[in-house]
Scaffold this active site. Structure first.
Site: not given
Ligand code: ADP
Length: 266
Positions: A6, A9, A70, A99, A137
């Site tokens: 997968d 973004g 998706e 995202t 993050y």
């Protein structure tokens, strides 16, 4: 080897089976070429790719790969992961806090996109960085855990001072809504980051609970990488979802739903 990828973004999520065991990996989107090199080096394998950047990834592969829409991959992956947790239900909502955030209703195996919001994991990182300068993050989420929103968010009880409010006084009346002009210089990074996570969590759960009215179920399955190592976001989303009368579920490995669905389709 059977591989589901997968490419989103922000992150590329990979699920693959090796000798009967399922493995999960994630990479920043900037490493798309390295992921393609890894796939190209696998030799005999079956590959299915999904996500917004799947076209770019497929163009870098030497071998043919299946492509999957998706939302279909996510739906299939959520089903597999729910089943593994022993929680498969006929109807539920899926809120994918990637995202951005998108919300789906699944009823009797049919899925429908109900909506979403641009407030999501991208907002979490972007706003956090603008307010505090923190880039990573993991640092954002760990500092946020140590912060309090008390001085920044305006609660209903602050407005109804000395009076009984018509709704819970603990609800946020305005995220970042306290009078901040006098204290803006002394606010800590921890406080600012906790408040950003509060804003994201309350927005995605509020929109999800409202969307649940269009779905037979009030179970909301929350997935997406924004929950990785982020107990504060889970806490905000859990309490807001319950307060508004729905039931939150967090999937083990939920961030790999799309990759898992792509892999399971092969
Ligand atoms: P997408 O499919 O759009 O890439 P994801 O479900 O992978 O979305 O979620 C992306 C979000 O996950 C980021 O916006 C960020 O908030 C969060 N995140 C979790 N781990 C990381 C990481 N290591 N690097 C960057 N963002 C991360």
């Amino acid at each position: 080897m059977i591989v589901g990828i997968d490419a989103g973004g922000t992150l590329i999520k990979v699920a693959y089976t090796n000798k009967g065991e399922i493995h999960f990996e994630k990479h920043p989107i900037a490493e798309i070429e390295q992921v393609a090199d890894w796939v190209n080096g696998l030799g005999d394998s079956e590959v299915c790719v999904t996500g917004g950047r799947s076209g770019v990834l497929v163009s870098l592969l030497n071998q043919p790969a299946q492509e999957m829409v998706e939302f279909e991959a996510t739906h299939l992956g959520v089903q597999v992961l729910l089943k593994e947790m022993g929680r498969l239900e006929d109807a539920y909502l899926v809120t994918n806090v990637g995202t951005g955030t998108s919300i789906h209703c699944i009823q009797d195996n049919v899925h429908e996109r109900l909506g979403g919001t641009g407030v999501g994991g991208g907002t979490l990182i972007g706003l956090s960085h603008l307010l505090t300068g923190v880039t990573r993050y993991d640092e954002i989420v760990s500092l946020a855990r140590q912060g309090s929103r008390e001085r920044i968010d305006l609660k209903v009880k602050h407005i109804y001072e000395g009076k009984e409010p018509p709704i819970s006084g603990e609800l946020t009346a305005s995220n970042f809504g306290q009078n901040l002009f006098a204290i803006s210089k002394d606010l800590t990074k921890e406080e600012l980051l906790a408040t950003v996570i509060g804003l994201v969590g309350e927005t995605v759960s509020t929109v999800s609970v409202q969307a649940a009215r269009q779905c037979r179920s009030s179970t909301i399955v929350y997935i997406g990488s924004s929950f990785i190592d982020n107990p504060l976001l889970k806490e905000v989303v859990t309490s807001y979802t319950i307060l508004r009368g729905s039931v939150p579920v967090f999937l083990d490995n939920g961030e790999f739903s799309g990759a898992m669905g792509a892999m399971s389709s092969l």
